[in-house]
Design an enzyme around this catalytic site. Sequence first.
Site, PDB file in Angstrom:
ATOM      1  CG  ASP A 413       7.892  63.878  42.798  1.00  0.00           C
ATOM      2  OD1 ASP A 413       8.821  63.648  43.674  1.00  0.00           O
ATOM      3  OD2 ASP A 413       8.240  64.185  41.635  1.00  0.00           O
ATOM      4  CE  LYS A 414      14.086  67.064  46.063  1.00  0.00           C
ATOM      5  NZ  LYS A 414      14.705  67.674  45.197  1.00  0.00           N
ATOM      6  CB  THR A 415      12.833  65.467  41.277  1.00  0.00           C
ATOM      7  OG1 THR A 415      13.853  65.390  42.614  1.00  0.00           O
ATOM      8  CG2 THR A 415      13.713  65.926  40.074  1.00  0.00           C
ATOM      9  CG  ASP A 664      16.217  63.932  45.487  1.00  0.00           C
ATOM     10  OD1 ASP A 664      16.436  63.061  44.600  1.00  0.00           O
ATOM     11  OD2 ASP A 664      16.331  65.064  45.162  1.00  0.00           O
ATOM     12  NE  ARG A 777      18.547  58.515  50.378  1.00  0.00           N
ATOM     13  CZ  ARG A 777      19.361  58.793  49.319  1.00  0.00           C
ATOM     14  NH1 ARG A 777      18.910  58.889  48.133  1.00  0.00           N
ATOM     15  NH2 ARG A 777      20.706  58.964  49.423  1.00  0.00           N
ATOM     16  CG  ASN A 807       8.845  58.615  40.663  1.00  0.00           C
ATOM     17  OD1 ASN A 807       8.367  59.509  39.916  1.00  0.00           O
ATOM     18  ND2 ASN A 807       9.655  58.937  41.376  1.00  0.00           N
ATOM     19  CG  ASP A 808       5.610  61.500  41.389  1.00  0.00           C
ATOM     20  OD1 ASP A 808       6.062  61.107  42.394  1.00  0.00           O
ATOM     21  OD2 ASP A 808       6.177  62.336  40.470  1.00  0.00           O
TER      22      ASP A 808
END
Length: 1111
Positions: A413-415, A664, A777, A807-808
């Site tokens: 994931d990024k954030t 994102d 997205r 969400n991960d």
Amino acid sequence: NASSFFFNPLLRLCAGEEKRVGTRTVVVGHRPVSETDAYVAQKFCDNRIVSSKYTIWNFLPKNLFEQFRRIANFYFLIIFLVQVIVDTPTSPVTSGLPLFFVITVTAIKQGYEDWLRHRADNEVNKSNVFIVENAKQVQKESEKIKVGDIVEVKADETFPCDLIFLASSSVDGTCYVTTASLDGESNFKTHYAVRDTTVLCTDEAIDSLTATIECEQPQPDLYKFVGRIIIYRSNQEPVARSLGPENLLLKGATLKNTKKIYGVAVYTGMETKMALNYQGKSQKRSAVEKSINAFLIVYLCILLSKATVCTTLKYVWQSNPFNDEPWYNEKTKKERETFKVLRMFTDFLSFMVLFNFIIPVSMYVTVEMQKFLGSFFISWDKEMYDEEIKEGALVNTSDLNEELGQVEYVFTDKTGTLTENSMEFIECCIDGHKYKDCMPEADGFSQTDGPLKYYGKAEKCREELFLRALCLCHTVQIKEGDQVDGLIGHPEHKCCVFGWWCCGGFFVWLLNPFLFSERYQLLHVLNFDPVRRRMSVIVRTTAGKLLLFCKGADSSIFPRVQQEEIQQTKVHVDRNAMDGYRTLCVAFKELTQKEYDKIDRQLNEAKMALQDREEKMAKVFEDTEADMHLIGATAVEDRLQEQSAETIEALHAAGMKVWVLTGDKMETAKSTCYACRLFQTSTELLELTARTVGESERKEDRLHELLMEYHKKLIQDFPKNRGGLKRSWTLSQEYGLIIDGSTLSLILNPSQDSSSSNYKNIFLQICLKCAAVLCCRMAPLQKAQIVRMVKNTKGSPITLSVGDGANDVSMILEAHVGIGIKGKEGRQASRNSDYAVPKFKHLRKLLLAHGHLYYVRIAHLVQYFFYKNLCFILPQFLYQFFCGFSQQPLYDAAYLTMYNICFTSLPILAYSLLEQHISIDTLTSDPQLYMKVSDNAMLQWKPFLYWTFLGAFEGLVFFFGVYFLFQNSSLEDNGKVFGNWTFGTIVFTVLVFTVTLKLALDTRFWTWMNHFVIWGSLAFYVFFSFFWGGVIWPFLKQQRMYFVFAHMLTSVSTWLAIILLIFISLFPEILLISVVLVRNLSHRKARDPLSARPSVRPLLLRTFSDESNVF
């Protein structure tokens, strides 16, 4: 009347006239709706929590059943039963005792773990709670709570079951709750009491309540609840109110900043959401287990072959009448009358029993102990301890330790994972004008933004409207008594609120009321969810004006505003995204009273629905948030975590492909990927996004063209790998792929009339050739789809997912190995993961050091077990050729029993826990070493055959070396002859010393514990042999080992033979070590005589030369 209102539907339900599947009815306080009608209490489960597997009564049968489901245990049970039933050459003790040891150790471990669960359950079940009965508080144990009981909970207490919130000590009927024990989120959540019961804040008042609750049956989703409460008052019509997640207080959550609350129990015990969330986690199996099963089949075939050969040759031997029935061993009448086929089958079973030790049953318990004890080294690693959160790494499952050393694909994931998820306000734009570096006293902080044609500042009314929108449209709360630094809520919301406070904005309800003159009535909150990607509020001003403010992602806001207003803000949003900032767009709409009345009615109807409430609410939200006006946008910065770029570089150098899966927008994610060095300046990027595919009706044709173009570039024109190097893509031209969620949906779910149905295969081939992939997205389900797609490709590459938020969870559970980051979005990811670490940077050491070492250790353990058991049983097989295939054991029963349990078990266990063939610092600093053990290199067939031939060679040396020694049967000066038990004892002595010293030669990292178990095991063997042969044991029929060992060592020839045979057996190993060391020493001097770092490389090459036979 009221009673018919309630009971008629219930009677129809019982009669089957109305099916309302999935709902339950709860009578509050067990108070009947009408005194004239009969009240039949429904049966629900009690409030006991049961996380244990066993009870005192079922532990033995249930545990034995589970253990004997394992093939190796069941096999040894059959062997043991054969020894008991059939007249076999060895005692049943030889198989029964090792099996009993393995079963007992495993049962003790599982029993202890279950006892801990029982103790934890009792602490919860026996805790005291207060129930309101007959207007009085009654103290009871938690397990005695029933559905319908009214429970009082005080501040800082944990809710004992799932409660519907009825009233609190707060006048407004609110309370604050933390759910850290459920999802790890430490921020306070506001819950609301039912509107009509907020005044019932005393025991007498709450006991007077007459109501029923209709709600859904228990389900595990923590964030969903659908129900309604029907309140009955004398001489009045019943009042129905909707119930949602904001009215439900979950078991395990803690009450904060509220003196007390009253709630009615709706779900109890194992039906609470907490209990439902801790059930049924799927079991993951490592690649090592699959290799063990494959090797086990090979050795089982060897066992069957040996038994078949010996059985056949026995009857060939006995075809000579003299051999069949010599004068000194005549057959009994029963033996002569037995069918020959039955005798052959019995002999076959006897040989199976004789050779069964080739299957290492104790290996399983050693592997389990190695995994369980080895996992503590991850938890104890001080370098993976984070001072900020005061936590270190966490191991949720120890079954996958070695899998950490085999990862090929990393999905992150990024954030909050690559970034800190700690937002800093940067700037905003209002009607196309940029505002930056604002100060509280500034009046007009506009700044022209390059080519924009809007100069000056936005109108004053638009600025105020924008500030009002941000001050009103959020979910931030302030703890009582705190100032602005006490904000709690989503990081992005907090950042915007704090930013506008600094810019002269205001936070209407919770800050100093003397600063503000405006007040708003909050009418409705349209909550944020990952699908809508926006949230809204409907408020009423003091002047009576109705306003809707909406805030969300640009992709979610732009389609719902006036199209002519988009361009001036879109320029800022795109530029901010290119700079790596997170953006939010803000819109508003003024409502007429008629429009609001319609929305209010639709929302209330949707909230009252028991079936499909979420879908109905989403439909109302969609209709409400239409035809809005865009005001502006905000930009906040989510900085990269410390060393995240260096970590990605190291993973890439180690041969792993890193994919970023984020929700994102593309520009923001792309900028972050460059910043964290996932994409290099030399990386050629391939795009499959809405921008390149287009939005036309024939976008599938354009997608097909792009897929074919990229496929040709990467697959057809790609240079072939002629060197045979593993993961050779790291050496070629790097390509990167960017894809968004809408294009991915098009690929995975093409339309029926699509000319191409193999989009998925082409797309997958392209992805696998790219060094890095960015998926933006992405919805949570799409993240899991991506992981599953790669996981199921040819070769089944090992995948690892890492994330920090709820969400991960789906992709963490889908991957072979799931890593949770203990971030700021709660602990759902870390709770559902296999391993949890505080920061992304800790992934480097977890994989490159811990993973590498765990794999090398357990691979050596597995190969060593098969090797030492082949050395053990091959002389027994050869001995049959010299004893007329009479099934005569070569070794004494005590040696057969103790070999795997005592004499050779501890050295390999210590090795598998402590060995560091390369130092941890070197492994971490040189990521390419990770590729040396990739693709399960040490458990392939080549190294397996190497170990097998090594065991066979040493077995031949043991047997024939002692055999040639016995050519002169008199080994003593007095002419006394040694017998067969002395022969077997010499072979066994050489065997024990050789396999133990072999492990000593393989050990590169010596500790006091290695010395203790290696030399201690050898000393114990000598001591045991003297002790076993020095006492006449009354429970033995034959004292065949009496004084054998001590007498054997009186012969000088025996001493010389033992030393010589040990040296001959280990000579190939010693020679190989010498050759490799000399060769690498010369290479090191020729390459860099002053270099110190390669000093460990001979150890690496030596290790893989003899362990994997691949270099």
